[in-house]
Design a protein around this motif. Structure first.
Motif, PDB file in Angstrom:
ATOM      1  N   CYS A  53     -13.491   3.898  16.591  1.00  0.00           N
ATOM      2  CA  CYS A  53     -12.780   2.887  15.801  1.00  0.00           C
ATOM      3  C   CYS A  53     -13.057   3.057  14.310  1.00  0.00           C
ATOM      4  O   CYS A  53     -12.283   2.609  13.475  1.00  0.00           O
ATOM      5  N   LEU A  54     -14.171   3.721  13.975  1.00  0.00           N
ATOM      6  CA  LEU A  54     -14.549   3.850  12.562  1.00  0.00           C
ATOM      7  C   LEU A  54     -13.640   4.811  11.805  1.00  0.00           C
ATOM      8  O   LEU A  54     -13.567   4.763  10.583  1.00  0.00           O
ATOM      9  N   ASN A  55     -12.960   5.720  12.507  1.00  0.00           N
ATOM     10  CA  ASN A  55     -11.939   6.540  11.821  1.00  0.00           C
ATOM     11  C   ASN A  55     -10.572   6.351  12.476  1.00  0.00           C
ATOM     12  O   ASN A  55      -9.682   7.165  12.325  1.00  0.00           O
ATOM     13  N   ARG A  56     -10.458   5.280  13.205  1.00  0.00           N
ATOM     14  CA  ARG A  56      -9.212   4.859  13.862  1.00  0.00           C
ATOM     15  C   ARG A  56      -8.645   5.899  14.809  1.00  0.00           C
ATOM     16  O   ARG A  56      -7.429   5.999  14.972  1.00  0.00           O
ATOM     17  N   LEU A  57      -9.515   6.694  15.430  1.00  0.00           N
ATOM     18  CA  LEU A  57      -9.018   7.512  16.548  1.00  0.00           C
ATOM     19  C   LEU A  57      -8.635   6.563  17.681  1.00  0.00           C
ATOM     20  O   LEU A  57      -7.811   6.898  18.522  1.00  0.00           O
ATOM     21  N   GLU A  58      -9.277   5.402  17.696  1.00  0.00           N
ATOM     22  CA  GLU A  58      -8.827   4.327  18.576  1.00  0.00           C
ATOM     23  C   GLU A  58      -8.254   3.229  17.693  1.00  0.00           C
ATOM     24  O   GLU A  58      -8.834   2.900  16.657  1.00  0.00           O
ATOM     25  N   SER A  59      -7.124   2.670  18.116  1.00  0.00           N
ATOM     26  CA  SER A  59      -6.560   1.559  17.369  1.00  0.00           C
ATOM     27  C   SER A  59      -7.495   0.354  17.508  1.00  0.00           C
ATOM     28  O   SER A  59      -8.265   0.272  18.463  1.00  0.00           O
ATOM     29  N   ILE A  60      -7.419  -0.523  16.563  1.00  0.00           N
ATOM     30  CA  ILE A  60      -8.330  -1.662  16.529  1.00  0.00           C
ATOM     31  C   ILE A  60      -7.586  -2.894  17.017  1.00  0.00           C
ATOM     32  O   ILE A  60      -6.504  -3.213  16.522  1.00  0.00           O
ATOM     33  N   MET A  88     -16.157  14.097  11.667  1.00  0.00           N
ATOM     34  CA  MET A  88     -16.473  13.691  13.034  1.00  0.00           C
ATOM     35  C   MET A  88     -16.822  14.910  13.872  1.00  0.00           C
ATOM     36  O   MET A  88     -16.140  15.930  13.817  1.00  0.00           O
ATOM     37  N   VAL A  89     -17.883  14.764  14.639  1.00  0.00           N
ATOM     38  CA  VAL A  89     -18.332  15.838  15.522  1.00  0.00           C
ATOM     39  C   VAL A  89     -18.268  15.315  16.952  1.00  0.00           C
ATOM     40  O   VAL A  89     -18.740  14.215  17.236  1.00  0.00           O
ATOM     41  N   PHE A  90     -17.640  16.105  17.818  1.00  0.00           N
ATOM     42  CA  PHE A  90     -17.336  15.628  19.166  1.00  0.00           C
ATOM     43  C   PHE A  90     -18.295  16.217  20.198  1.00  0.00           C
ATOM     44  O   PHE A  90     -18.855  17.299  20.003  1.00  0.00           O
ATOM     45  N   GLN A  91     -18.382  15.535  21.321  1.00  0.00           N
ATOM     46  CA  GLN A  91     -19.211  16.027  22.418  1.00  0.00           C
ATOM     47  C   GLN A  91     -18.767  17.424  22.862  1.00  0.00           C
ATOM     48  O   GLN A  91     -19.586  18.303  23.077  1.00  0.00           O
ATOM     49  N   HIS A  92     -17.446  17.604  22.974  1.00  0.00           N
ATOM     50  CA  HIS A  92     -16.940  18.889  23.467  1.00  0.00           C
ATOM     51  C   HIS A  92     -16.457  19.792  22.334  1.00  0.00           C
ATOM     52  O   HIS A  92     -15.532  20.586  22.521  1.00  0.00           O
ATOM     53  N   PHE A  93     -17.049  19.639  21.177  1.00  0.00           N
ATOM     54  CA  PHE A  93     -16.851  20.510  20.004  1.00  0.00           C
ATOM     55  C   PHE A  93     -15.423  20.446  19.446  1.00  0.00           C
ATOM     56  O   PHE A  93     -15.228  20.304  18.260  1.00  0.00           O
ATOM     57  N   ASN A  94     -14.443  20.654  20.329  1.00  0.00           N
ATOM     58  CA  ASN A  94     -13.038  20.663  19.912  1.00  0.00           C
ATOM     59  C   ASN A  94     -12.758  21.636  18.771  1.00  0.00           C
ATOM     60  O   ASN A  94     -11.987  21.332  17.872  1.00  0.00           O
ATOM     61  N   LEU A  95     -13.372  22.805  18.840  1.00  0.00           N
ATOM     62  CA  LEU A  95     -12.994  23.847  17.888  1.00  0.00           C
ATOM     63  C   LEU A  95     -11.597  24.325  18.258  1.00  0.00           C
ATOM     64  O   LEU A  95     -11.171  24.196  19.399  1.00  0.00           O
ATOM     65  N   PHE A  96     -10.885  24.895  17.266  1.00  0.00           N
ATOM     66  CA  PHE A  96      -9.541  25.394  17.539  1.00  0.00           C
ATOM     67  C   PHE A  96      -9.658  26.810  18.094  1.00  0.00           C
ATOM     68  O   PHE A  96     -10.015  27.737  17.360  1.00  0.00           O
ATOM     69  N   PRO A  97      -9.361  26.997  19.369  1.00  0.00           N
ATOM     70  CA  PRO A  97      -9.670  28.280  20.017  1.00  0.00           C
ATOM     71  C   PRO A  97      -8.826  29.444  19.527  1.00  0.00           C
ATOM     72  O   PRO A  97      -9.209  30.598  19.689  1.00  0.00           O
ATOM     73  N   HIS A  98      -7.661  29.141  18.907  1.00  0.00           N
ATOM     74  CA  HIS A  98      -6.783  30.223  18.461  1.00  0.00           C
ATOM     75  C   HIS A  98      -7.147  30.700  17.067  1.00  0.00           C
ATOM     76  O   HIS A  98      -6.507  31.615  16.553  1.00  0.00           O
ATOM     77  N   LEU A  99      -8.138  30.083  16.442  1.00  0.00           N
ATOM     78  CA  LEU A  99      -8.520  30.454  15.086  1.00  0.00           C
ATOM     79  C   LEU A  99      -9.960  30.978  15.075  1.00  0.00           C
ATOM     80  O   LEU A  99     -10.776  30.574  15.895  1.00  0.00           O
TER      81      LEU A  99
ATOM     82  N   VAL B 121      -2.371  21.242  26.166  1.00  0.00           N
ATOM     83  CA  VAL B 121      -3.426  21.439  25.161  1.00  0.00           C
ATOM     84  C   VAL B 121      -4.374  20.242  25.221  1.00  0.00           C
ATOM     85  O   VAL B 121      -3.926  19.096  25.289  1.00  0.00           O
ATOM     86  N   ASP B 122      -5.664  20.538  25.237  1.00  0.00           N
ATOM     87  CA  ASP B 122      -6.669  19.488  25.353  1.00  0.00           C
ATOM     88  C   ASP B 122      -6.482  18.407  24.281  1.00  0.00           C
ATOM     89  O   ASP B 122      -6.232  18.712  23.119  1.00  0.00           O
ATOM     90  N   LYS B 123      -6.601  17.159  24.703  1.00  0.00           N
ATOM     91  CA  LYS B 123      -6.429  16.020  23.783  1.00  0.00           C
ATOM     92  C   LYS B 123      -7.361  16.082  22.585  1.00  0.00           C
ATOM     93  O   LYS B 123      -7.029  15.642  21.484  1.00  0.00           O
ATOM     94  N   GLY B 124      -8.544  16.621  22.819  1.00  0.00           N
ATOM     95  CA  GLY B 124      -9.548  16.719  21.754  1.00  0.00           C
ATOM     96  C   GLY B 124      -9.082  17.548  20.577  1.00  0.00           C
ATOM     97  O   GLY B 124      -9.560  17.370  19.458  1.00  0.00           O
ATOM     98  N   GLN B 125      -8.130  18.458  20.801  1.00  0.00           N
ATOM     99  CA  GLN B 125      -7.632  19.303  19.720  1.00  0.00           C
ATOM    100  C   GLN B 125      -6.914  18.456  18.674  1.00  0.00           C
ATOM    101  O   GLN B 125      -7.112  18.626  17.478  1.00  0.00           O
ATOM    102  N   MET B 126      -6.051  17.564  19.156  1.00  0.00           N
ATOM    103  CA  MET B 126      -5.330  16.686  18.234  1.00  0.00           C
ATOM    104  C   MET B 126      -6.326  15.760  17.529  1.00  0.00           C
ATOM    105  O   MET B 126      -6.237  15.547  16.320  1.00  0.00           O
ATOM    106  N   GLU B 127      -7.282  15.245  18.283  1.00  0.00           N
ATOM    107  CA  GLU B 127      -8.266  14.329  17.686  1.00  0.00           C
ATOM    108  C   GLU B 127      -9.079  15.031  16.603  1.00  0.00           C
ATOM    109  O   GLU B 127      -9.325  14.463  15.538  1.00  0.00           O
ATOM    110  N   ALA B 128      -9.486  16.273  16.883  1.00  0.00           N
ATOM    111  CA  ALA B 128     -10.274  17.011  15.897  1.00  0.00           C
ATOM    112  C   ALA B 128      -9.442  17.244  14.637  1.00  0.00           C
ATOM    113  O   ALA B 128      -9.921  17.051  13.519  1.00  0.00           O
ATOM    114  N   ALA B 129      -8.176  17.633  14.823  1.00  0.00           N
ATOM    115  CA  ALA B 129      -7.315  17.894  13.669  1.00  0.00           C
ATOM    116  C   ALA B 129      -7.093  16.622  12.858  1.00  0.00           C
ATOM    117  O   ALA B 129      -7.210  16.618  11.640  1.00  0.00           O
TER     118      ALA B 129
END
Lengths: 247, 227
Positions: A53-60, A88-99, B121-129
């Motif tokens: 909620c602090l960066n509004r990835l979830e609506s408030i 923001m740093v995520f549990q599952h990293f969420n790096l962009f795999p194509h880059l 595509v994993d939801k986390g990708q959009m969230e990270a971006a």
């Protein structure tokens, strides 16, 4: 907390519902500049939702969240601008795999025209050196270990020069032997004065690095205090029960 | 071998027709990709009106035969659009009408392929971006779509094969592609009907099989960072 320091994050009566499920039920908290706040609590207690909620990835659903003076709960606020300032740093990293690693780090600053490509590359290399991965610039995320991925993810967030960093269980998906290297980078960040909100199960980290530990359960903040008080002299029954299970 | 003789004898004219078939397929598929991206994005937009528009388009295309779609575009639309200065069909070019029909048809299937690719595509990708401050559109273009396209590539090639075969049906409106060539040849030498149609079939078979082999290869090579 010193009175002279600026309030970075102000949350007033924050409520968040998923359908009929009340995940956050009236959360209020203030976080000042340079403070490291660790959020602990059982799974499902709402810690991650609070963070999102602090960066509004979830609506408030209700209440107010003010970050750096921007009322992000207001739908008219330019959320993209505010987010540039909140890493923001995520549990599952969420790096962009194509880059590549380097492209992962430079994508946002270059795309948002905050930096030209050469200076973004230079900055990325500095950040990679800082997280100990200067030799991995050309690697793809798929070629990295979990710990390396998370360090790249931290570097990627730092490339935006944020004032605030949010960490959502950054070490929970890591093999045990890789937890240390990520926590080390985070400790360094904390020492450099970054304002950090960290959802974590790493009680050792919370005890050592946090300025304040917040214990959440069932959508409420049950207790918050210095790590010494929370871990050595917890006051609430639920805090005591939780700590007995995890320590 | 009668088929061989037919192939040799009519090779140049078959090749001209084949080029026409491929031209129609490629032009249509390119337009269909644009339509597919637009309507695919409509479907994942989360905006109810856009989703509804995409659903109506896709349902109409999927719920009617290609033959009827061709008739509507070739005869119907041509008549409707004539007062506006456009025309094709019996008066203008049948190639245009064929390309429009096939684009609209394949566009609906492409929209579903692209929606599927984006959702995979994993939801986390959009969230990270988004958490880096990238707006929705930039996140789609730089992060989601490049990944989606890689997983979609085999399905896109497959749609290419389907559309290539669908051009055969569109010969109905008089485009001088492979099937039309076959009809003309068969009409002129009735005794070799079997050989002529087998030769035509052979052209389709070779191209489609090659394409599906390529699709398989692509499918095995969609992972990143390995060469």
């Amino acid at each position: 907390m010193e009175g002279s320091k600026e309030i970075k994050i102000q949350v007033k009566n924050l409520k968040k519902n998923f359908g009929r499920l009340e995940v956050l039920k009236k959360i209020s908290i203030e976080i000042t500049e340079g403070e490291v706040v660790c959020m602990i609590g059982p799974s499902g207690s709402g810690k991650s939702t609070f963070l999102r909620c602090l960066n509004r990835l979830e609506s408030i659903t209700a209440g107010e969240v003010i970050v750096d003076g921007h009322p992000i709960s207001d739908p008219n606020v330019n959320i993209n601008k505010v987010r540039e300032n909140i890493g923001m740093v995520f549990q599952h990293f969420n790096l962009f795999p194509h880059l590549t690693v380097l492209q992962n780090i430079t994508l946002a600053p270059v795309d948002l025209k905050l930096m030209d490509k050469p200076s973004a590359n230079q900055k990325a290399m500095e950040l990679l050196t800082r997280v100990g991965l200067a030799d991995k610039e050309k690697a793809y995320p798929g070629q990295l270990s979990g710990g390396q991925k998370q360090r790249v993810a931290i570097a990627r967030s730092l490339a935006m020069n944020p004032d605030i960093m949010l960490f959502d269980e950054p070490t929970s998906a890591l093999d045990p032997e890789m937890v240390g290297e990520v926590l080390e980078v985070m400790k360094q960040l904390a020492a450099d004065g970054m304002t950090m909100v960290v959802v974590t199960h790493e009680m050792g980290f919370a005890r050592e690095v946090a300025d304040r530990v917040v214990f959440m359960d069932e959508g409420y903040i049950i207790e918050e205090n210095t790590p010494d008080e929370i871990f050595n002299r917890p006051k609430e029954v639920r805090t005591i029960n939780f700590l007995n299970k995890v320590l | 071998m009668e088929v061989y003789n037919v192939l040799v004898q009519y090779f140049p004219s078959f090749m001209v027709a084949l080029v026409e078939t491929l031209k129609l397929t490629v032009v249509s598929l390119l337009c269909a990709t644009v339509l597919g991206v637009v309507f695919g994005l409509f479907k994942v937009s989360g905006i109810r009106l856009l989703t509804l528009i995409a659903n109506i388009y896709i349902d109409i295309i999927r719920g009617t035969p290609l033959m009827i779609q061709t008739m509507i575009v070739y005869y119907g639309l041509s008549q409707t659009l004539r007062p506006l200065g456009f025309s094709w069909g019996p008066i203008g070019g049948s190639f245009t009408a064929g390309a429009v029909t096939l684009s609209l048809n394949a566009g609906a299937y492409m929209a579903e392929i692209i929606r599927g690719g984006i959702e995979a595509v994993d939801k986390g990708q959009m969230e990270a971006a988004r958490s880096l401050g990238l707006p929705y559109g930039n996140s789609m273009r730089k992060v989601i779509l490049p990944q989606a396209f890689r997983t979609m590539l085999p399905s896109i090639i497959n749609q290419f094969i389907i559309s290539l075969k669908d051009t055969s049906l569109i010969s109905l409106i008089g485009i001088h592609e492979l099937t039309q060539r076959g009809k003309i040849l068969a009409a002129n030498s009735a005794s070799r009907v079997m050989a002529i149609w087998l030769a035509v079939a052979l052209f389709y078979l070779v191209i489609c099989t090659t394409l599906s082999k390529i699709a398989l290869l692509v499918e095995r090579n969609v992972s990143y960072g390995r060469k």
